[in-house]
Write a protein that holds these residues in place. Structure first.
Motif, PDB file in Angstrom:
ATOM      1  N   GLY A 243     -23.196   4.748   2.401  1.00 18.07           N
ATOM      2  CA  GLY A 243     -22.211   4.180   1.773  1.00 18.07           C
ATOM      3  C   GLY A 243     -22.249   3.017   1.130  1.00 18.07           C
ATOM      4  N   LEU A 244     -23.559   2.522   1.272  1.00 20.35           N
ATOM      5  CA  LEU A 244     -23.861   1.093   0.851  1.00 20.35           C
ATOM      6  C   LEU A 244     -24.676   1.319  -0.589  1.00 20.35           C
ATOM      7  CD1 LEU A 244     -24.730  -0.358   4.163  1.00 20.35           C
ATOM      8  CD2 LEU A 244     -22.538  -0.620   3.125  1.00 20.35           C
ATOM      9  N   GLU A 245     -24.591   0.358  -1.498  1.00 18.02           N
ATOM     10  CA  GLU A 245     -25.670   0.299  -2.162  1.00 18.02           C
ATOM     11  C   GLU A 245     -26.175  -1.105  -2.899  1.00 18.02           C
ATOM     12  OE1 GLU A 245     -23.149   1.625  -5.744  1.00 18.02           O
ATOM     13  OE2 GLU A 245     -21.536   0.306  -5.214  1.00 18.02           O
ATOM     14  N   ILE A 246     -27.277  -1.078  -3.584  1.00 18.08           N
ATOM     15  CA  ILE A 246     -28.155  -2.178  -3.866  1.00 18.08           C
ATOM     16  C   ILE A 246     -28.548  -2.326  -5.387  1.00 18.08           C
ATOM     17  CG2 ILE A 246     -29.967  -1.416  -3.003  1.00 18.08           C
ATOM     18  CD1 ILE A 246     -30.876  -4.185  -2.107  1.00 18.08           C
ATOM     19  N   THR A 247     -28.560  -3.150  -6.050  1.00 16.90           N
ATOM     20  CA  THR A 247     -29.097  -3.343  -7.396  1.00 16.90           C
ATOM     21  C   THR A 247     -30.583  -3.149  -7.304  1.00 16.90           C
ATOM     22  OG1 THR A 247     -29.378  -5.556  -7.526  1.00 16.90           O
ATOM     23  CG2 THR A 247     -27.284  -4.763  -8.380  1.00 16.90           C
ATOM     24  N   ILE A 248     -31.216  -2.507  -8.190  1.00 17.86           N
ATOM     25  CA  ILE A 248     -32.735  -2.301  -8.408  1.00 17.86           C
ATOM     26  C   ILE A 248     -33.144  -3.854  -8.358  1.00 17.86           C
ATOM     27  CG2 ILE A 248     -34.774  -1.721  -9.735  1.00 17.86           C
ATOM     28  CD1 ILE A 248     -33.104   0.629  -8.610  1.00 17.86           C
ATOM     29  N   LYS A 249     -32.507  -4.857  -8.887  1.00 19.52           N
ATOM     30  CA  LYS A 249     -33.303  -6.111  -8.896  1.00 19.52           C
ATOM     31  C   LYS A 249     -33.119  -6.845  -7.523  1.00 19.52           C
ATOM     32  CE  LYS A 249     -32.418 -10.928 -10.850  1.00 19.52           C
ATOM     33  NZ  LYS A 249     -31.551 -11.649 -11.336  1.00 19.52           N
ATOM     34  N   ALA A 250     -32.013  -6.571  -6.810  1.00 15.95           N
ATOM     35  CA  ALA A 250     -32.120  -7.198  -5.375  1.00 15.95           C
ATOM     36  C   ALA A 250     -32.952  -6.230  -4.532  1.00 15.95           C
ATOM     37  CB  ALA A 250     -30.781  -6.974  -4.914  1.00 15.95           C
ATOM     38  N   LEU A 251     -33.262  -4.963  -4.811  1.00 12.06           N
ATOM     39  CA  LEU A 251     -34.277  -4.274  -4.195  1.00 12.06           C
ATOM     40  C   LEU A 251     -35.611  -4.846  -4.204  1.00 12.06           C
ATOM     41  CD1 LEU A 251     -35.282  -1.820  -2.492  1.00 12.06           C
ATOM     42  CD2 LEU A 251     -35.260  -0.566  -4.738  1.00 12.06           C
ATOM     43  N   ALA A 252     -35.814  -4.997  -5.395  1.00 11.16           N
ATOM     44  CA  ALA A 252     -37.425  -5.654  -5.936  1.00 11.16           C
ATOM     45  C   ALA A 252     -37.305  -6.957  -5.360  1.00 11.16           C
ATOM     46  CB  ALA A 252     -37.438  -5.572  -7.269  1.00 11.16           C
ATOM     47  N   GLU A 253     -36.377  -7.815  -5.095  1.00  8.90           N
ATOM     48  CA  GLU A 253     -36.406  -9.120  -4.393  1.00  8.90           C
ATOM     49  C   GLU A 253     -36.774  -9.033  -2.823  1.00  8.90           C
ATOM     50  OE1 GLU A 253     -33.614 -11.747  -7.687  1.00  8.90           O
ATOM     51  OE2 GLU A 253     -32.731 -10.701  -5.814  1.00  8.90           O
ATOM     52  N   LYS A 254     -36.043  -8.079  -2.222  1.00  6.16           N
ATOM     53  CA  LYS A 254     -36.137  -7.578  -0.950  1.00  6.16           C
ATOM     54  C   LYS A 254     -37.609  -7.479  -0.565  1.00  6.16           C
ATOM     55  CE  LYS A 254     -31.582  -6.704   1.089  1.00  6.16           C
ATOM     56  NZ  LYS A 254     -31.798  -7.818   2.200  1.00  6.16           N
ATOM     57  N   LEU A 255     -38.141  -6.608  -1.457  1.00  4.25           N
ATOM     58  CA  LEU A 255     -39.491  -6.000  -1.378  1.00  4.25           C
ATOM     59  C   LEU A 255     -40.445  -7.132  -1.505  1.00  4.25           C
ATOM     60  CD1 LEU A 255     -39.346  -2.563  -3.225  1.00  4.25           C
ATOM     61  CD2 LEU A 255     -39.821  -2.834  -0.873  1.00  4.25           C
ATOM     62  N   CYS A 256     -40.091  -7.971  -2.642  1.00  2.63           N
ATOM     63  CA  CYS A 256     -41.126  -9.168  -2.585  1.00  2.63           C
ATOM     64  C   CYS A 256     -41.171  -9.965  -1.213  1.00  2.63           C
ATOM     65  CB  CYS A 256     -40.754 -10.056  -3.365  1.00  2.63           C
ATOM     66  SG  CYS A 256     -40.962  -9.439  -5.188  1.00  2.63           S
ATOM     67  N   GLU A 257     -39.989 -10.389  -0.626  1.00  5.65           N
ATOM     68  CA  GLU A 257     -39.762 -10.742   0.747  1.00  5.65           C
ATOM     69  C   GLU A 257     -40.746 -10.068   1.816  1.00  5.65           C
ATOM     70  OE1 GLU A 257     -35.810 -11.484   1.887  1.00  5.65           O
ATOM     71  OE2 GLU A 257     -35.266 -12.367   0.019  1.00  5.65           O
ATOM     72  N   VAL A 258     -40.535  -8.825   1.979  1.00  8.78           N
ATOM     73  CA  VAL A 258     -41.295  -8.057   2.960  1.00  8.78           C
ATOM     74  C   VAL A 258     -42.879  -8.012   2.726  1.00  8.78           C
ATOM     75  CG1 VAL A 258     -41.548  -5.507   3.599  1.00  8.78           C
ATOM     76  CG2 VAL A 258     -39.109  -6.535   3.483  1.00  8.78           C
ATOM     77  N   VAL A 259     -43.077  -7.722   1.701  1.00 12.39           N
ATOM     78  CA  VAL A 259     -44.481  -7.840   1.062  1.00 12.39           C
ATOM     79  C   VAL A 259     -45.177  -9.164   1.280  1.00 12.39           C
ATOM     80  CG1 VAL A 259     -46.282  -7.176  -0.572  1.00 12.39           C
ATOM     81  CG2 VAL A 259     -44.417  -5.867  -0.402  1.00 12.39           C
ATOM     82  N   GLY A 260     -44.515 -10.027   0.949  1.00 11.46           N
ATOM     83  CA  GLY A 260     -44.828 -11.502   0.922  1.00 11.46           C
ATOM     84  C   GLY A 260     -45.496 -11.952  -0.430  1.00 11.46           C
TER      85      GLY A 260
END
Length: 314
Positions: A243-260
Protein backbone atom coordinates in the motif's frame (compact mmCIF):
# COMPACT_ATOMS: atom_id res chain seq x y z
CA UNK A 1 -2.77 -26.91 6.05
CA UNK A 2 -1.00 -29.04 8.65
CA UNK A 3 2.73 -29.32 9.36
CA UNK A 4 2.74 -32.85 7.88
CA UNK A 5 0.50 -32.08 4.90
CA UNK A 6 1.81 -33.32 1.56
CA UNK A 7 2.57 -29.92 -0.04
CA UNK A 8 3.55 -29.40 -3.69
CA UNK A 9 5.27 -26.14 -4.62
CA UNK A 10 5.05 -25.72 -8.41
CA UNK A 11 7.80 -23.44 -9.72
CA UNK A 12 10.08 -23.85 -6.70
CA UNK A 13 13.17 -22.54 -8.51
CA UNK A 14 11.65 -19.18 -9.42
CA UNK A 15 11.57 -15.98 -7.40
CA UNK A 16 8.15 -16.67 -5.88
CA UNK A 17 8.30 -20.45 -5.53
CA UNK A 18 11.75 -20.48 -3.94
CA UNK A 19 10.61 -17.95 -1.30
CA UNK A 20 7.50 -19.98 -0.50
CA UNK A 21 9.63 -23.12 -0.16
CA UNK A 22 12.01 -21.31 2.23
CA UNK A 23 9.08 -20.07 4.32
CA UNK A 24 7.53 -23.54 4.55
CA UNK A 25 10.86 -25.02 5.65
CA UNK A 26 11.32 -22.27 8.23
CA UNK A 27 7.80 -22.78 9.61
CA UNK A 28 8.33 -26.51 10.08
CA UNK A 29 6.41 -28.01 7.18
CA UNK A 30 8.20 -31.29 6.56
CA UNK A 31 6.52 -33.02 3.62
CA UNK A 32 7.37 -30.83 0.63
CA UNK A 33 7.18 -31.93 -3.00
CA UNK A 34 9.11 -30.24 -5.81
CA UNK A 35 9.93 -31.00 -9.43
CA UNK A 36 12.13 -29.13 -11.90
CA UNK A 37 10.78 -28.31 -15.36
CA UNK A 38 13.00 -31.03 -16.83
CA UNK A 39 11.52 -33.57 -14.42
CA UNK A 40 7.91 -32.47 -14.95
CA UNK A 41 6.66 -30.42 -17.90
CA UNK A 42 3.62 -28.64 -16.50
CA UNK A 43 2.47 -27.85 -20.04
CA UNK A 44 1.81 -31.58 -20.55
CA UNK A 45 -1.56 -32.67 -19.22
CA UNK A 46 -0.48 -36.31 -19.17
CA UNK A 47 2.68 -35.65 -17.18
CA UNK A 48 0.83 -33.48 -14.68
CA UNK A 49 -1.96 -36.03 -14.19
CA UNK A 50 0.57 -38.85 -13.74
CA UNK A 51 2.43 -36.81 -11.12
CA UNK A 52 -0.71 -35.97 -9.14
CA UNK A 53 -1.99 -39.55 -9.35
CA UNK A 54 1.30 -40.90 -7.97
CA UNK A 55 2.13 -38.27 -5.34
CA UNK A 56 -1.39 -37.21 -4.26
CA UNK A 57 -0.48 -33.76 -2.89
CA UNK A 58 -2.93 -32.38 -0.34
CA UNK A 59 -1.90 -28.74 -0.72
CA UNK A 60 -0.59 -26.94 -3.83
CA UNK A 61 1.15 -23.57 -4.21
CA UNK A 62 0.94 -22.77 -7.94
CA UNK A 63 3.86 -20.37 -8.49
CA UNK A 64 5.03 -21.83 -11.82
CA UNK A 65 4.71 -19.47 -14.77
CA UNK A 66 6.47 -18.12 -17.84
CA UNK A 67 7.47 -14.60 -16.82
CA UNK A 68 9.40 -11.67 -18.28
CA UNK A 69 9.47 -7.95 -18.87
CA UNK A 70 8.05 -5.80 -21.66
CA UNK A 71 10.58 -6.93 -24.27
CA UNK A 72 10.00 -10.63 -23.61
CA UNK A 73 6.22 -10.18 -23.67
CA UNK A 74 6.41 -8.28 -26.95
CA UNK A 75 8.73 -10.84 -28.57
CA UNK A 76 6.95 -14.02 -27.45
CA UNK A 77 3.25 -13.15 -26.94
CA UNK A 78 2.06 -16.56 -28.11
CA UNK A 79 4.38 -18.41 -25.74
CA UNK A 80 3.36 -16.22 -22.81
CA UNK A 81 -0.33 -16.88 -23.41
CA UNK A 82 -0.12 -20.58 -24.32
CA UNK A 83 2.47 -21.70 -21.77
CA UNK A 84 0.77 -19.97 -18.86
CA UNK A 85 -2.69 -21.16 -19.85
CA UNK A 86 -1.45 -24.75 -20.09
CA UNK A 87 0.61 -24.70 -16.89
CA UNK A 88 -2.15 -23.34 -14.68
CA UNK A 89 -5.02 -25.22 -16.34
CA UNK A 90 -3.24 -28.57 -16.06
CA UNK A 91 -2.27 -28.07 -12.42
CA UNK A 92 -5.65 -26.67 -11.33
CA UNK A 93 -7.57 -29.43 -13.11
CA UNK A 94 -5.30 -32.19 -11.77
CA UNK A 95 -5.72 -30.73 -8.28
CA UNK A 96 -9.49 -31.05 -8.74
CA UNK A 97 -9.29 -34.56 -10.17
CA UNK A 98 -7.01 -35.95 -7.48
CA UNK A 99 -8.61 -34.42 -4.41
CA UNK A 100 -6.25 -31.61 -3.45
CA UNK A 101 -7.66 -30.06 -0.28
CA UNK A 102 -6.38 -26.54 -0.87
CA UNK A 103 -4.62 -24.69 -3.73
CA UNK A 104 -3.16 -21.19 -3.97
CA UNK A 105 -2.86 -19.66 -7.44
CA UNK A 106 -0.44 -16.76 -7.79
CA UNK A 107 -1.13 -14.09 -10.36
CA UNK A 108 -0.05 -10.48 -10.84
CA UNK A 109 -1.51 -6.99 -10.58
CA UNK A 110 -1.02 -6.69 -14.35
CA UNK A 111 -4.53 -8.23 -14.51
CA UNK A 112 -6.01 -4.77 -13.91
CA UNK A 113 -7.13 -2.43 -16.69
CA UNK A 114 -4.50 -0.01 -17.95
CA UNK A 115 -6.55 3.02 -16.90
CA UNK A 116 -8.10 1.63 -13.71
CA UNK A 117 -8.52 4.11 -10.83
CA UNK A 118 -5.83 4.13 -8.13
CA UNK A 119 -5.34 2.41 -5.79
CA UNK A 120 -6.31 -0.84 -7.51
CA UNK A 121 -9.26 -2.57 -5.85
CA UNK A 122 -10.07 -6.22 -6.53
CA UNK A 123 -13.44 -5.11 -7.92
CA UNK A 124 -11.72 -3.32 -10.84
CA UNK A 125 -10.98 -6.62 -12.63
CA UNK A 126 -12.41 -6.69 -16.20
CA UNK A 127 -13.65 -3.10 -16.07
CA UNK A 128 -11.46 -1.86 -18.95
CA UNK A 129 -8.79 -2.63 -21.52
CA UNK A 130 -5.52 -4.21 -20.43
CA UNK A 131 -2.04 -2.73 -20.80
CA UNK A 132 -0.98 -3.93 -24.32
CA UNK A 133 2.65 -4.60 -23.36
CA UNK A 134 1.74 -7.52 -21.10
CA UNK A 135 -1.74 -8.45 -22.30
CA UNK A 136 -0.98 -12.14 -23.06
CA UNK A 137 0.38 -12.75 -19.56
CA UNK A 138 -2.49 -10.82 -17.97
CA UNK A 139 -5.12 -12.73 -19.94
CA UNK A 140 -3.67 -16.04 -18.78
CA UNK A 141 -3.67 -14.92 -15.14
CA UNK A 142 -7.27 -13.72 -15.40
CA UNK A 143 -8.22 -17.11 -16.83
CA UNK A 144 -6.52 -18.77 -13.84
CA UNK A 145 -8.51 -16.67 -11.36
CA UNK A 146 -11.74 -17.50 -13.15
CA UNK A 147 -10.92 -21.22 -13.42
CA UNK A 148 -10.30 -21.46 -9.66
CA UNK A 149 -13.54 -19.60 -8.95
CA UNK A 150 -15.51 -21.73 -11.43
CA UNK A 151 -14.20 -24.99 -9.96
CA UNK A 152 -15.00 -23.78 -6.45
CA UNK A 153 -18.57 -23.10 -7.58
CA UNK A 154 -19.06 -26.26 -9.65
CA UNK A 155 -17.03 -28.85 -7.73
CA UNK A 156 -16.79 -27.39 -4.23
CA UNK A 157 -12.99 -27.12 -4.40
CA UNK A 158 -11.00 -24.85 -2.09
CA UNK A 159 -8.82 -22.98 -4.60
CA UNK A 160 -7.60 -19.49 -3.64
CA UNK A 161 -6.05 -16.76 -5.80
CA UNK A 162 -3.71 -13.93 -4.81
CA UNK A 163 -2.38 -11.03 -6.88
CA UNK A 164 0.98 -9.67 -5.67
CA UNK A 165 2.33 -6.24 -6.57
CA UNK A 166 5.87 -5.68 -7.98
CA UNK A 167 8.22 -8.13 -6.27
CA UNK A 168 11.93 -8.01 -5.48
CA UNK A 169 14.45 -9.92 -3.42
CA UNK A 170 16.95 -12.80 -3.50
CA UNK A 171 16.78 -15.00 -6.62
CA UNK A 172 15.41 -12.14 -8.75
CA UNK A 173 16.21 -11.79 -12.46
CA UNK A 174 18.97 -9.23 -13.05
CA UNK A 175 19.21 -9.60 -16.85
CA UNK A 176 18.98 -6.08 -18.29
CA UNK A 177 17.02 -7.34 -21.32
CA UNK A 178 14.31 -9.19 -19.41
CA UNK A 179 14.31 -7.94 -15.80
CA UNK A 180 11.95 -5.49 -14.12
CA UNK A 181 12.87 -1.98 -13.03
CA UNK A 182 14.29 -2.55 -9.54
CA UNK A 183 16.81 -5.33 -10.33
CA UNK A 184 17.72 -3.61 -13.60
CA UNK A 185 18.53 -0.34 -11.81
CA UNK A 186 20.45 -2.18 -9.10
CA UNK A 187 22.63 -3.85 -11.71
CA UNK A 188 23.23 -0.63 -13.67
CA UNK A 189 24.19 1.32 -10.57
CA UNK A 190 26.47 -1.46 -9.31
CA UNK A 191 28.21 -1.56 -12.69
CA UNK A 192 28.67 2.23 -12.65
CA UNK A 193 30.24 2.03 -9.21
CA UNK A 194 32.64 -0.78 -10.13
CA UNK A 195 33.67 0.84 -13.41
CA UNK A 196 33.83 4.31 -11.81
CA UNK A 197 31.40 5.80 -14.32
CA UNK A 198 30.43 9.41 -13.49
CA UNK A 199 26.77 9.04 -14.49
CA UNK A 200 23.98 6.46 -14.73
CA UNK A 201 21.29 7.04 -17.35
CA UNK A 202 17.73 6.17 -16.37
CA UNK A 203 15.02 5.96 -19.01
CA UNK A 204 12.14 8.41 -18.58
CA UNK A 205 11.57 11.29 -16.19
CA UNK A 206 11.79 9.28 -12.98
CA UNK A 207 8.33 10.49 -11.94
CA UNK A 208 6.24 7.27 -12.22
CA UNK A 209 5.19 5.79 -8.89
CA UNK A 210 5.65 2.08 -8.13
CA UNK A 211 4.93 -0.22 -5.20
CA UNK A 212 7.40 -2.94 -4.18
CA UNK A 213 7.00 -6.00 -1.95
CA UNK A 214 9.89 -8.13 -0.71
CA UNK A 215 9.55 -11.70 -1.88
CA UNK A 216 9.83 -13.05 1.68
CA UNK A 217 6.84 -10.92 2.67
CA UNK A 218 4.86 -12.39 -0.21
CA UNK A 219 5.80 -15.91 0.91
CA UNK A 220 4.77 -15.07 4.48
CA UNK A 221 1.41 -13.75 3.25
CA UNK A 222 0.77 -16.85 1.15
CA UNK A 223 1.51 -19.27 4.00
CA UNK A 224 -0.54 -17.08 6.38
CA UNK A 225 -3.61 -17.15 4.13
CA UNK A 226 -3.34 -20.85 3.36
CA UNK A 227 -2.99 -21.83 7.01
CA UNK A 228 -5.87 -19.68 8.30
CA UNK A 229 -8.47 -19.13 5.59
CA UNK A 230 -10.64 -20.87 3.01
CA UNK A 231 -11.29 -19.77 -0.56
CA UNK A 232 -14.72 -18.41 0.35
CA UNK A 233 -13.12 -16.04 2.85
CA UNK A 234 -11.07 -14.35 0.10
CA UNK A 235 -13.69 -14.02 -2.62
CA UNK A 236 -12.33 -14.46 -6.16
CA UNK A 237 -8.89 -13.16 -5.16
CA UNK A 238 -7.00 -10.79 -2.88
CA UNK A 239 -4.24 -8.24 -3.57
CA UNK A 240 -0.93 -8.66 -1.75
CA UNK A 241 1.19 -5.53 -1.37
CA UNK A 242 2.33 -2.82 0.99
CA UNK A 243 0.00 0.00 0.00
CA UNK A 244 3.10 2.24 -0.24
CA UNK A 245 4.66 3.74 -3.34
CA UNK A 246 7.88 5.43 -4.40
CA UNK A 247 8.95 7.35 -7.52
CA UNK A 248 11.48 5.75 -9.85
CA UNK A 249 13.79 8.69 -9.12
CA UNK A 250 13.59 8.13 -5.35
CA UNK A 251 14.11 4.39 -5.90
CA UNK A 252 17.27 5.08 -7.92
CA UNK A 253 18.54 7.43 -5.19
CA UNK A 254 17.96 4.78 -2.52
CA UNK A 255 19.78 2.22 -4.63
CA UNK A 256 22.75 4.59 -4.96
CA UNK A 257 22.92 4.75 -1.16
CA UNK A 258 22.68 0.97 -0.81
CA UNK A 259 25.27 0.29 -3.52
CA UNK A 260 27.56 3.11 -2.42
CA UNK A 261 27.53 4.92 -5.77
CA UNK A 262 28.29 8.65 -5.61
CA UNK A 263 27.90 9.57 -9.26
CA UNK A 264 25.09 11.49 -10.94
CA UNK A 265 21.71 10.18 -12.12
CA UNK A 266 20.76 11.38 -15.60
CA UNK A 267 17.16 11.00 -16.78
CA UNK A 268 16.57 10.44 -20.50
CA UNK A 269 13.24 12.24 -20.85
CA UNK A 270 12.97 11.29 -24.53
CA UNK A 271 12.09 7.75 -23.41
CA UNK A 272 8.54 6.84 -22.27
CA UNK A 273 7.65 6.62 -18.59
CA UNK A 274 5.06 3.87 -18.85
CA UNK A 275 2.08 3.78 -16.50
CA UNK A 276 2.20 6.85 -14.20
CA UNK A 277 1.02 4.96 -11.12
CA UNK A 278 0.29 1.37 -10.12
CA UNK A 279 -0.70 1.04 -6.47
CA UNK A 280 -2.69 -1.82 -4.95
CA UNK A 281 -5.51 -1.39 -2.47
CA UNK A 282 -4.60 -3.77 0.37
CA UNK A 283 -7.60 -3.09 2.60
CA UNK A 284 -9.02 -6.59 2.03
CA UNK A 285 -5.68 -8.13 2.98
CA UNK A 286 -5.54 -5.94 6.10
CA UNK A 287 -9.03 -7.11 7.08
CA UNK A 288 -7.67 -10.68 6.98
CA UNK A 289 -5.03 -9.69 9.53
CA UNK A 290 -1.85 -9.51 7.44
CA UNK A 291 0.58 -6.63 6.91
CA UNK A 292 4.04 -6.54 5.34
CA UNK A 293 7.01 -6.76 7.72
CA UNK A 294 10.20 -5.95 5.80
CA UNK A 295 11.34 -2.31 5.69
CA UNK A 296 12.04 -1.26 2.10
CA UNK A 297 15.61 -0.10 2.68
CA UNK A 298 16.41 -3.26 4.65
CA UNK A 299 14.95 -5.28 1.79
CA UNK A 300 17.10 -3.44 -0.76
CA UNK A 301 20.26 -4.11 1.26
CA UNK A 302 19.33 -7.78 1.58
CA UNK A 303 18.73 -8.04 -2.16
CA UNK A 304 21.95 -6.23 -3.03
CA UNK A 305 23.99 -8.51 -0.77
CA UNK A 306 22.45 -11.52 -2.53
CA UNK A 307 23.14 -9.99 -5.95
CA UNK A 308 26.83 -9.34 -5.19
CA UNK A 309 27.29 -12.86 -3.84
CA UNK A 310 25.37 -14.76 -6.50
CA UNK A 311 25.22 -12.73 -9.72
CA UNK A 312 28.31 -10.52 -9.99
CA UNK A 313 30.88 -12.03 -12.32
CA UNK A 314 28.44 -14.24 -14.20
Amino acid sequence: MEKKSNIYVAGHRGLVGSAILRKLHTDGYTNLLTRTSSELDLRSQQEVNDFFKKELPEVVFLAAAKVGGILANATYPGDFLYDNLMIQSNVIDAARRYGVQKLLFLGSTCIYPKLAPQPLKESYLLTGELEPTNEPYALAKIAGIKLCAAYNKQYGTNFMSVMPTNLYGPNDNFDLQTSHVLPALMRKIHKAKVQEEPTVTILGTGSPLREFLHIDDLAAACVYLMSRYEAEDLGEFVNIGTGLEITIKALAEKLCEVVGYEGELVFDTTKPDGTPRKLTDVSKLASLGWRYGIDFEDGLRDTYAWYVKNEVGK
